[in-house]
Design an enzyme around this catalytic site. Structure first.
Site, PDB file in Angstrom:
ATOM      1  N   ASP A  78       0.748  -1.317  -0.098  1.00  0.00           N
ATOM      2  CA  ASP A  78       0.055   0.147  -0.272  1.00  0.00           C
ATOM      3  C   ASP A  78       0.914   1.099  -0.080  1.00  0.00           C
ATOM      4  O   ASP A  78       0.626   2.440  -0.745  1.00  0.00           O
ATOM      5  CB  ASP A  78      -0.930  -0.080   1.155  1.00  0.00           C
ATOM      6  CG  ASP A  78      -2.128   1.003   1.116  1.00  0.00           C
ATOM      7  OD1 ASP A  78      -2.468   1.128  -0.121  1.00  0.00           O
ATOM      8  OD2 ASP A  78      -2.347   1.356   2.051  1.00  0.00           O
ATOM      9  N   CYS A  86     -19.745  -4.828 -13.490  1.00  0.00           N
ATOM     10  CA  CYS A  86     -20.626  -4.056 -12.675  1.00  0.00           C
ATOM     11  C   CYS A  86     -21.850  -4.014 -13.396  1.00  0.00           C
ATOM     12  O   CYS A  86     -22.972  -3.814 -12.663  1.00  0.00           O
ATOM     13  CB  CYS A  86     -20.214  -2.607 -12.472  1.00  0.00           C
ATOM     14  SG  CYS A  86     -18.852  -2.418 -11.187  1.00  0.00           S
ATOM     15  N   CYS A 126     -25.739  -2.271 -12.493  1.00  0.00           N
ATOM     16  CA  CYS A 126     -25.614  -2.017 -11.036  1.00  0.00           C
ATOM     17  C   CYS A 126     -25.166  -0.678 -10.809  1.00  0.00           C
ATOM     18  O   CYS A 126     -24.057   0.054 -11.207  1.00  0.00           O
ATOM     19  CB  CYS A 126     -25.045  -2.864 -10.278  1.00  0.00           C
ATOM     20  SG  CYS A 126     -24.811  -2.544  -8.587  1.00  0.00           S
ATOM     21  N   CYS A 181     -23.401   1.312  -5.244  1.00  0.00           N
ATOM     22  CA  CYS A 181     -22.760   2.027  -4.631  1.00  0.00           C
ATOM     23  C   CYS A 181     -22.698   3.606  -4.663  1.00  0.00           C
ATOM     24  O   CYS A 181     -22.575   4.280  -3.724  1.00  0.00           O
ATOM     25  CB  CYS A 181     -21.237   1.554  -4.962  1.00  0.00           C
ATOM     26  SG  CYS A 181     -20.625   1.600  -6.572  1.00  0.00           S
ATOM     27  N   CYS A 214     -23.706   5.940  -1.521  1.00  0.00           N
ATOM     28  CA  CYS A 214     -22.574   6.859  -0.954  1.00  0.00           C
ATOM     29  C   CYS A 214     -23.265   8.024  -0.024  1.00  0.00           C
ATOM     30  O   CYS A 214     -24.121   8.813  -0.553  1.00  0.00           O
ATOM     31  CB  CYS A 214     -21.668   7.386  -2.090  1.00  0.00           C
ATOM     32  SG  CYS A 214     -20.257   8.239  -1.266  1.00  0.00           S
ATOM     33  N   CYS A 222     -15.205  12.364   0.328  1.00  0.00           N
ATOM     34  CA  CYS A 222     -15.146  10.910   0.552  1.00  0.00           C
ATOM     35  C   CYS A 222     -14.901  10.686   2.356  1.00  0.00           C
ATOM     36  O   CYS A 222     -14.031  11.247   2.845  1.00  0.00           O
ATOM     37  CB  CYS A 222     -14.261  10.054   0.225  1.00  0.00           C
ATOM     38  SG  CYS A 222     -13.953   8.313   0.543  1.00  0.00           S
ATOM     39  N   CYS A 241     -15.106   4.186   6.356  1.00  0.00           N
ATOM     40  CA  CYS A 241     -16.489   3.929   5.769  1.00  0.00           C
ATOM     41  C   CYS A 241     -16.342   2.866   4.918  1.00  0.00           C
ATOM     42  O   CYS A 241     -15.435   2.600   4.014  1.00  0.00           O
ATOM     43  CB  CYS A 241     -16.898   5.256   4.891  1.00  0.00           C
ATOM     44  SG  CYS A 241     -18.339   5.064   4.125  1.00  0.00           S
ATOM     45  N   CYS A 245     -19.697   1.745   0.290  1.00  0.00           N
ATOM     46  CA  CYS A 245     -19.944   1.346  -1.001  1.00  0.00           C
ATOM     47  C   CYS A 245     -19.545  -0.319  -1.249  1.00  0.00           C
ATOM     48  O   CYS A 245     -20.135  -1.053  -2.237  1.00  0.00           O
ATOM     49  CB  CYS A 245     -18.776   2.167  -1.981  1.00  0.00           C
ATOM     50  SG  CYS A 245     -17.305   2.175  -1.491  1.00  0.00           S
ATOM     51  N   CYS A 298     -22.349  -3.501  -2.368  1.00  0.00           N
ATOM     52  CA  CYS A 298     -21.872  -4.281  -3.571  1.00  0.00           C
ATOM     53  C   CYS A 298     -22.428  -5.713  -3.426  1.00  0.00           C
ATOM     54  O   CYS A 298     -22.064  -6.393  -2.658  1.00  0.00           O
ATOM     55  CB  CYS A 298     -20.438  -4.098  -3.603  1.00  0.00           C
ATOM     56  SG  CYS A 298     -19.666  -4.938  -5.230  1.00  0.00           S
TER      57      CYS A 298
HETATM   58 FE1  SF4 Z   1     -20.069  -2.267  -9.420  1.00  0.00          FE
HETATM   59 FE2  SF4 Z   1     -20.178  -3.127  -6.737  1.00  0.00          FE
HETATM   60 FE3  SF4 Z   1     -20.846  -0.541  -7.255  1.00  0.00          FE
HETATM   61 FE4  SF4 Z   1     -22.588  -2.365  -8.267  1.00  0.00          FE
HETATM   62  S1  SF4 Z   1     -22.025  -1.917  -6.048  1.00  0.00           S
HETATM   63  S2  SF4 Z   1     -21.679  -0.645  -9.480  1.00  0.00           S
HETATM   64  S3  SF4 Z   1     -21.279  -4.042  -8.788  1.00  0.00           S
HETATM   65  S4  SF4 Z   1     -18.678  -1.589  -7.665  1.00  0.00           S
END
Ligand code: SF4
Length: 368
Positions: free
Chosen positions: A130, A185, A188, A191, A195, A211, A238, A241, A245
């Protein structure tokens, strides 16, 4: 795959990493371009060092001469809920990655073990957890089934979004593997909708200026006034998100390398008060709480208590009002305003620090 790569992959998995795979060390131009546009738009907030590091991110040979391929490693921190310890003021939520002692400390010895093994095979190597100037998520999206989701997080098909990444740069030649894995994704947008501060842009780039993770961990000084209600329960980091998912909801296996500690998942907020920074580090220096330091954790605690709809944690707010750090007293002024406590606000409006006085007066005005 070369014998050395297979050997190092097997060793990484035997050390406890949940996923391991190889990527070409050459950056993906599109990913580098997106990172550049994120910096150009100023969404990195106060993290100016990221701009300075860009040339090194663009060329990993500045970190390891002759680098050809990278072993990318992932360890899950998708812990189940932890029991709340009995005594103390246990309000607020901590992001899951911080429920375990600092992951840098836990992973660095494993990276060192892999480096030593690589060198015994005649391979030059350098590990990063990291801290390095590396686009880990871009590399991870090529190394194992995963992609950078709309949340900006690396999503693994097997582990979801709760993945801690580490990399081992090596001078092994670039692997002949698919350039990247598909984006899953689809349509979808969970997230983005969830937020609390609309920090996720349509370009999958995060605005670190709003954020909550960046604010509660990296931001120094008072939190932006208008964002404090949105901090809600988040004491450190946090996970919103990542929690919403669908890839996280169906993730497995649960983390095995990291062990969660209920005292870190649900810390007693009083422990951030009445101690010096040095004493605080003696208790929490081995944890992610050390990053915002005592002052930041006390500021966050006051904010969380101010947001508590049941007005629990009066002891904590009283301690915050009398804290030696003006940033903490400033946060306390905001919190007393949320509680409509004019007595404490009148007291803080006579504080020797102008920022505290301003906060107390602003809170009083907002009550009128
Ligand atoms: Fe992509 Fe997960 Fe966000 Fe849905 S919640 S748009 S799958 S990152």
């Amino acid at each position: 795959m070369s014998d050395a790569r297979t050997h190092l992959t097997d060793l990484a998995l035997s050390l406890g990493f949940d996923v391991a795979g190889w990527a070409d060390a050459a950056p993906v131009p599109a990913d580098l371009g997106r990172y550049q546009s994120w910096l150009d738009s100023g969404r990195q907030g106060g993290m100016d060092y990221l701009t300075r590091q860009l040339p090194r991110r663009a060329d990993l040979s500045s970190s390891l001469a002759g680098v050809g391929s990278v072993l990318v490693l992932g360890a899950a921190h998708s812990f189940p809920e932890q029991p709340v310890p009995a005594r103390g003021v246990r309000l607020g939520r901590v992001a899951r990655y911080a429920w375990t002692p600092d992951y840098h400390t836990q992973l660095e010895p494993l990276l060192e073990r892999l480096k030593t093994e690589a060198e015994s095979l005649g391979v030059r190597a350098r590990g990063y957890v990291d801290h390095g100037p590396i686009l880990e998520r871009s590399l991870a999206g090529r190394a194992f089934p995963g992609w950078q989701g709309k949340s900006g997080m690396l999503l693994s098909t097997s582990l979801g979004a709760f993945v801690t990444l580490a990399v081992l740069l090596t001078d092994l030649p670039a692997p002949e593997l698919p350039a990247s894995h598909p984006d899953r994704c689809g349509r979808c947008t969970r997230c983005i909708s969830a937020c609390p501060t609309d920090a996720i842009g349509p370009d999958r780039l995060i605005d670190a200026r709003v954020c909550l993770s960046a604010l509660t961990i990296e931001h120094r000084g008072p939190l932006p006034w208008h964002l404090r209600p949105a901090v809600g329960e988040w004491l450190l980091g946090c996970d919103v998100c990542s929690e919403v998912c669908p890839w996280s909801l169906h993730a497995g296996p649960l983390a095995t390398l990291f062990q969660p500690d209920p005292e870190l998942a649900h810390p007693d907020l009083r422990r951030f008060f009445g101690v010096s920074e040095r004493e605080f580090l003696r208790s929490f220096g081995h944890t992610a709480f050390a990053r915002p330091r005592r002052k930041g954790m006390a500021r966050n605690a006051a904010t969380v208590v101010g947001n508590d709809p049941q007005r629990r944690g009066r002891d904590v707010l009283t301690l915050a009002s009398r804290d030696p750090a003006w940033e903490v007293r400033e946060a306390a002024a905001w919190a007393w305003g949320r509680w409509h406590d004019t007595t404490e606000l009148e007291r803080l409006s006579r504080d020797p620090q102008p920022e505290v006085v301003q906060a107390a007066q602003r809170a009083l005005e907002e009550l009128l």
